[in-house]
Design a protein around this motif. Structure first.
Motif, PDB file in Angstrom:
ATOM      1  N   GLY A 253      -6.129 -31.539  17.238  1.00 39.77           N
ATOM      2  CA  GLY A 253      -6.182 -30.199  17.742  1.00 39.77           C
ATOM      3  C   GLY A 253      -5.347 -29.843  18.799  1.00 39.77           C
ATOM      4  N   LEU A 254      -4.927 -31.045  19.682  1.00 38.52           N
ATOM      5  CA  LEU A 254      -4.057 -30.568  20.905  1.00 38.52           C
ATOM      6  C   LEU A 254      -2.504 -30.486  20.788  1.00 38.52           C
ATOM      7  N   VAL A 255      -2.004 -29.408  21.149  1.00 41.28           N
ATOM      8  CA  VAL A 255      -0.601 -29.541  21.327  1.00 41.28           C
ATOM      9  C   VAL A 255      -0.006 -30.623  22.051  1.00 41.28           C
ATOM     10  N   VAL A 256       0.801 -31.383  21.329  1.00 38.63           N
ATOM     11  CA  VAL A 256       1.194 -32.578  22.019  1.00 38.63           C
ATOM     12  C   VAL A 256       2.628 -32.695  22.106  1.00 38.63           C
ATOM     13  N   MET A 270       3.053 -20.970  29.309  1.00 34.41           N
ATOM     14  CA  MET A 270       1.796 -20.650  28.886  1.00 34.41           C
ATOM     15  C   MET A 270       1.043 -21.369  28.435  1.00 34.41           C
ATOM     16  N   LEU A 271       1.448 -22.629  27.647  1.00 37.72           N
ATOM     17  CA  LEU A 271       0.518 -23.645  27.311  1.00 37.72           C
ATOM     18  C   LEU A 271      -0.065 -24.582  28.229  1.00 37.72           C
ATOM     19  N   GLN A 272       0.134 -24.199  29.681  1.00 36.73           N
ATOM     20  CA  GLN A 272      -0.188 -24.839  30.702  1.00 36.73           C
ATOM     21  C   GLN A 272      -1.235 -23.707  31.412  1.00 36.73           C
ATOM     22  N   VAL A 273      -1.590 -22.678  30.879  1.00 35.52           N
ATOM     23  CA  VAL A 273      -2.309 -21.668  31.755  1.00 35.52           C
ATOM     24  C   VAL A 273      -3.952 -22.355  31.806  1.00 35.52           C
ATOM     25  N   ASP A 274      -4.410 -22.903  30.908  1.00 39.68           N
ATOM     26  CA  ASP A 274      -5.690 -23.533  30.938  1.00 39.68           C
ATOM     27  C   ASP A 274      -6.002 -24.558  29.845  1.00 39.68           C
ATOM     28  N   GLU A 275      -6.997 -25.319  29.719  1.00 39.81           N
ATOM     29  CA  GLU A 275      -7.312 -26.147  28.798  1.00 39.81           C
ATOM     30  C   GLU A 275      -7.221 -25.710  27.481  1.00 39.81           C
ATOM     31  N   GLY A 276      -7.752 -24.545  27.043  1.00 40.05           N
ATOM     32  CA  GLY A 276      -7.775 -23.620  25.812  1.00 40.05           C
ATOM     33  C   GLY A 276      -6.443 -23.375  25.370  1.00 40.05           C
ATOM     34  N   ALA A 277      -5.480 -23.159  26.052  1.00 45.39           N
ATOM     35  CA  ALA A 277      -3.966 -22.640  25.899  1.00 45.39           C
ATOM     36  C   ALA A 277      -3.167 -23.770  25.031  1.00 45.39           C
ATOM     37  N   ALA A 311      -2.156 -18.547  16.442  1.00 46.08           N
ATOM     38  CA  ALA A 311      -2.283 -18.216  18.066  1.00 46.08           C
ATOM     39  C   ALA A 311      -2.587 -19.402  18.827  1.00 46.08           C
ATOM     40  N   VAL A 312      -1.953 -19.659  19.833  1.00 45.18           N
ATOM     41  CA  VAL A 312      -2.638 -20.652  20.899  1.00 45.18           C
ATOM     42  C   VAL A 312      -3.384 -19.924  21.941  1.00 45.18           C
ATOM     43  N   GLY A 313      -4.654 -20.437  22.001  1.00 41.80           N
ATOM     44  CA  GLY A 313      -5.423 -19.842  23.127  1.00 41.80           C
ATOM     45  C   GLY A 313      -6.773 -19.328  22.626  1.00 41.80           C
ATOM     46  N   ARG A 314      -7.241 -18.305  23.262  1.00 46.42           N
ATOM     47  CA  ARG A 314      -8.559 -17.740  22.871  1.00 46.42           C
ATOM     48  C   ARG A 314      -8.884 -17.321  21.316  1.00 46.42           C
ATOM     49  N   ALA A 315     -10.031 -18.200  20.924  1.00 47.74           N
ATOM     50  CA  ALA A 315     -10.639 -17.835  19.800  1.00 47.74           C
ATOM     51  C   ALA A 315     -11.478 -16.716  19.482  1.00 47.74           C
ATOM     52  N   TYR A 316     -11.513 -16.348  18.454  1.00 44.89           N
ATOM     53  CA  TYR A 316     -12.516 -15.316  18.049  1.00 44.89           C
ATOM     54  C   TYR A 316     -14.096 -15.886  17.791  1.00 44.89           C
ATOM     55  N   GLU A 317     -14.706 -15.538  18.761  1.00 46.95           N
ATOM     56  CA  GLU A 317     -16.290 -16.176  18.334  1.00 46.95           C
ATOM     57  C   GLU A 317     -16.843 -15.491  17.151  1.00 46.95           C
ATOM     58  N   ILE A 327      -5.112 -16.943  27.462  1.00 42.45           N
ATOM     59  CA  ILE A 327      -4.032 -16.373  26.818  1.00 42.45           C
ATOM     60  C   ILE A 327      -4.259 -16.521  25.008  1.00 42.45           C
ATOM     61  N   HIS A 328      -3.510 -15.657  24.344  1.00 44.35           N
ATOM     62  CA  HIS A 328      -3.854 -15.490  23.010  1.00 44.35           C
ATOM     63  C   HIS A 328      -2.282 -15.155  22.427  1.00 44.35           C
ATOM     64  N   ILE A 329      -1.240 -16.254  22.160  1.00 43.41           N
ATOM     65  CA  ILE A 329      -0.221 -16.121  21.560  1.00 43.41           C
ATOM     66  C   ILE A 329       0.074 -16.314  20.355  1.00 43.41           C
ATOM     67  N   ASP A 330       0.298 -15.201  19.412  1.00 39.20           N
ATOM     68  CA  ASP A 330       0.625 -15.408  18.019  1.00 39.20           C
ATOM     69  C   ASP A 330       2.018 -15.972  17.778  1.00 39.20           C
ATOM     70  N   MET A 331       2.276 -16.683  16.822  1.00 35.05           N
ATOM     71  CA  MET A 331       3.564 -16.984  16.272  1.00 35.05           C
ATOM     72  C   MET A 331       3.673 -16.987  14.846  1.00 35.05           C
ATOM     73  N   ILE A 332       4.583 -16.507  14.421  1.00 39.68           N
ATOM     74  CA  ILE A 332       4.909 -16.128  13.010  1.00 39.68           C
ATOM     75  C   ILE A 332       5.607 -17.061  12.210  1.00 39.68           C
ATOM     76  N   LYS A 333       5.301 -17.311  11.006  1.00 36.65           N
ATOM     77  CA  LYS A 333       5.982 -18.177  10.128  1.00 36.65           C
ATOM     78  C   LYS A 333       6.090 -17.166   8.676  1.00 36.65           C
ATOM     79  N   SER A 334       7.408 -17.044   8.241  1.00 37.07           N
ATOM     80  CA  SER A 334       7.511 -16.554   6.612  1.00 37.07           C
ATOM     81  C   SER A 334       7.073 -17.587   5.798  1.00 37.07           C
ATOM     82  N   MET A 335       6.523 -17.254   4.964  1.00 36.15           N
ATOM     83  CA  MET A 335       6.248 -18.119   3.582  1.00 36.15           C
ATOM     84  C   MET A 335       6.821 -17.871   2.262  1.00 36.15           C
ATOM     85  N   LYS A 336       7.738 -16.857   2.424  1.00 38.33           N
ATOM     86  CA  LYS A 336       8.171 -16.415   1.165  1.00 38.33           C
ATOM     87  C   LYS A 336       9.068 -17.560   0.337  1.00 38.33           C
ATOM     88  N   GLU A 337       9.862 -18.202   1.296  1.00 40.24           N
ATOM     89  CA  GLU A 337      10.657 -19.320   0.513  1.00 40.24           C
ATOM     90  C   GLU A 337       9.922 -20.727   0.767  1.00 40.24           C
TER      91      GLU A 337
END
Lengths: 357, 357
Positions: A253-256, A270-277, A311-317, A327-337
């Motif tokens: 579960g951790l970004v290594v 941003m990944l260093q902001v806190d443990e949850g990041a 998104a890394v960071g804050r989850a939705y309770e 933080i809550h940083i979304d990153m996007i990936k195209s799945m089309k191909e």
């Protein structure tokens, strides 16, 4: 009122998204660029018998403050500000995207943004269980990022916002119902092979309550059960910092391991902001076929059909997530191909469509 | 930063007028038109180690809300808003004058403004004993009202703001010291013969703490001891309503007769807001020879040399005033031609100058 769609947008936010009622105290975050929408919202809030204040979320002002403040100041959250958030019933954020220049924060040191993000975390916690909505008012800066004329951009945005939301919600429920019975999600694609446990989690359909426009099914994965690597090919702009071609490797579960073709320094900070990041707060699957082009705006891009985002960071309770972060940083990936999504080993998306389509 | 005078203005407000210190929580009321000054203030507040929020005081937004709200909504003050005022240390108001159109409120019914003014009164009470400052950022609308080009108007405003305030203060102290030993003020002029008791009151020199620019000596008269009539020849604009040629007759401190050549309906509605609205809250004597022209802006006009002004409504506790009201409406009279001011029967101003000049 020049554009009647602005008033329609305000009605959707006040009545459908935020269900504003008499005596609600509404906090509006806005910029000068969103002026027309603020006026329309004020009109609708008056009709609803609600009260409001408008807080100016101007990036240029914020930048000026961040550049002259010392670390003691930056790391303190004034209780007056926290109380204002705690005591509000509804938050409407037009300020996050509707700036006149989305690059204003680009020369603020990542370390400064990191300290501030940490200090502001109680604000995010305070609103988590309230009615809140992030939306946008079309601006020249947004049109520019989308590589579109302003008129064409307005048409694009309003066709994504002004639609039959309850009908769209029922369409998305097919995926979310299936996801609710799923324990493990496996995503394969370019430079990507990642498995996320969503066992016991409650996927949600996003149909306009928290984001407008919306159109995604999302869930917070089990924080300790994400394994593998993922490549996010679509760029995102976060506080003026562009992150492009990010690669994350997870173990337990951790970004290594992390890298990015652009904005790597900012991403790592941003990944260093806190443990949850360093853990995932969200897996989302875009469902909105109305958002038919990539416009370099996370609010819209993450809702595009044929994309997934994490998104890394804050989850939705509300989905059962427990990850806390500033933080809550979304990153996007195209799945089309060549992208495939498996639910408990069974492919549910491949060749650019869901198997039931 | 285009105009270095904007930054100088911000420095004066933060450091001289409001004496902002580390950890102060500063409430800024602003409009989009005052953007450059807001950015400069944020920069100075960061340097001081203070925190702030910017509340948008845009008139068009406010108007939209007032026009759709019912009386129940208009007459309620949300506790969240009151708490924000109570819990702040400093208030800087750039919004009162720096709008893009000072006529936005002109088609809001006076009754509506009256109800709102009544509801908002606790906000005025809450800030009375705090550090607060009302200033202005030059706008096109202000230049237009002043019948000046924008460049000439900026020069005019900044020459009034950027000056040696401590030196000017000591000049004004000559009048205030004399006034402090005075029991009765008698003012004679065109259609005017009025006597005000200031017995036991503490006149103040206004040299920039609460208004910027400033330059007046003011006092709250004894609420029950004002007799006679006064004609205010200079127009004022209050919430988009122009009051011109107002005449007030007082008996035992109470307005017993009122009229105006223009804006009479609005004036009469404001006098009905509450009990204190019918009594004087202030007598002021303009001392600023730098403000060398009438610009239809009360903040500057009331500081002009050779003018006096009186305000119905809220008194200044710091001068010993006790009158409470939701309103504070200043009205101005030119004294240049045939005006005489007597302190305990002795003329101290006549023929266009003070007797010691």
């Amino acid at each position: 009122m020049a554009d009647p769609r602005v008033l329609e947008h305000a009605r959707i936010i006040v009545n459908y998204s935020c269900k504003v009622k008499r005596n609600d105290f509404v906090l509006i975050f806005a910029t000068a660029e969103a002026h027309d929408l603020v006026v329309a919202l004020a009109s609708e809030l008056g009709r609803a018998g609600a009260h409001y204040v408008v807080l100016d979320a101007d990036d240029q002002t914020r930048r000026a403050y961040l550049l002259t403040s010392d670390e003691e100041t930056l790391s303190a959250l004034p209780p007056q500000q926290l109380n204002l958030f705690k005591d509000s019933d509804v938050l409407i954020n037009l300020g996050a995207f509707s700036s006149s220049n989305n690059q204003e924060m680009s020369d603020v040191p990542p370390r400064t943004l990191q300290v501030v993000a940490g200090a502001m975390r109680p604000l995010s916690d305070a609103i988590m269980n309230k009615r809140w909505n992030i939306t946008l008012h079309p601006t020249m800066a947004l049109a520019q990022d989308a590589k579109m004329s302003y008129e064409a951009y307005c048409d694009f945005v309003y066709s994504a916002i002004i639609r039959d939301w309850p009908k769209f919600e029922s369409e998305m429920r097919v995926l979310s119902d299936k996801m609710a019975r799923t324990k493990s999600v496996h995503i394969v694609g370019r430079d990507t092979d990642i498995t996320l446990s969503i066992d016991g989690r409650r996927p949600k359909v996003s149909s306009g309550d928290h984001n407008m426009p919306s159109g995604e099914v999302f869930v917070s994965p089990v924080e300790t059960k994400v394994e593998g690597q993922v490549y996010f090919d679509l760029p995102i702009i976060e506080l003026g910092h562009e992150i492009k071609g990010a690669r994350l490797t997870f173990h337990n579960g951790l970004v290594v391991k992390s890298s990015a073709e652009q904005g790597e320094e900012y991403l790592k900070a941003m990944l260093q902001v806190d443990e949850g990041a360093k853990r995932l707060g969200e897996l989302g699957i875009g469902m909105n076929k109305g958002i038919n082009r990539f416009t370099r705006n996370i609010l819209l891009d993450e809702k595009m059909a044929d994309t997934i985002h994490m998104a890394v960071g804050r989850a939705y309770e509300e989905t059962g997530g427990t990850n806390k972060s500033a933080i809550h940083i979304d990153m996007i990936k195209s799945m089309k191909e060549n992208g495939v999504i498996y639910f408990d080993g069974e492919p549910i998306y491949k060749d650019g469509k869901f198997v039931w389509e």
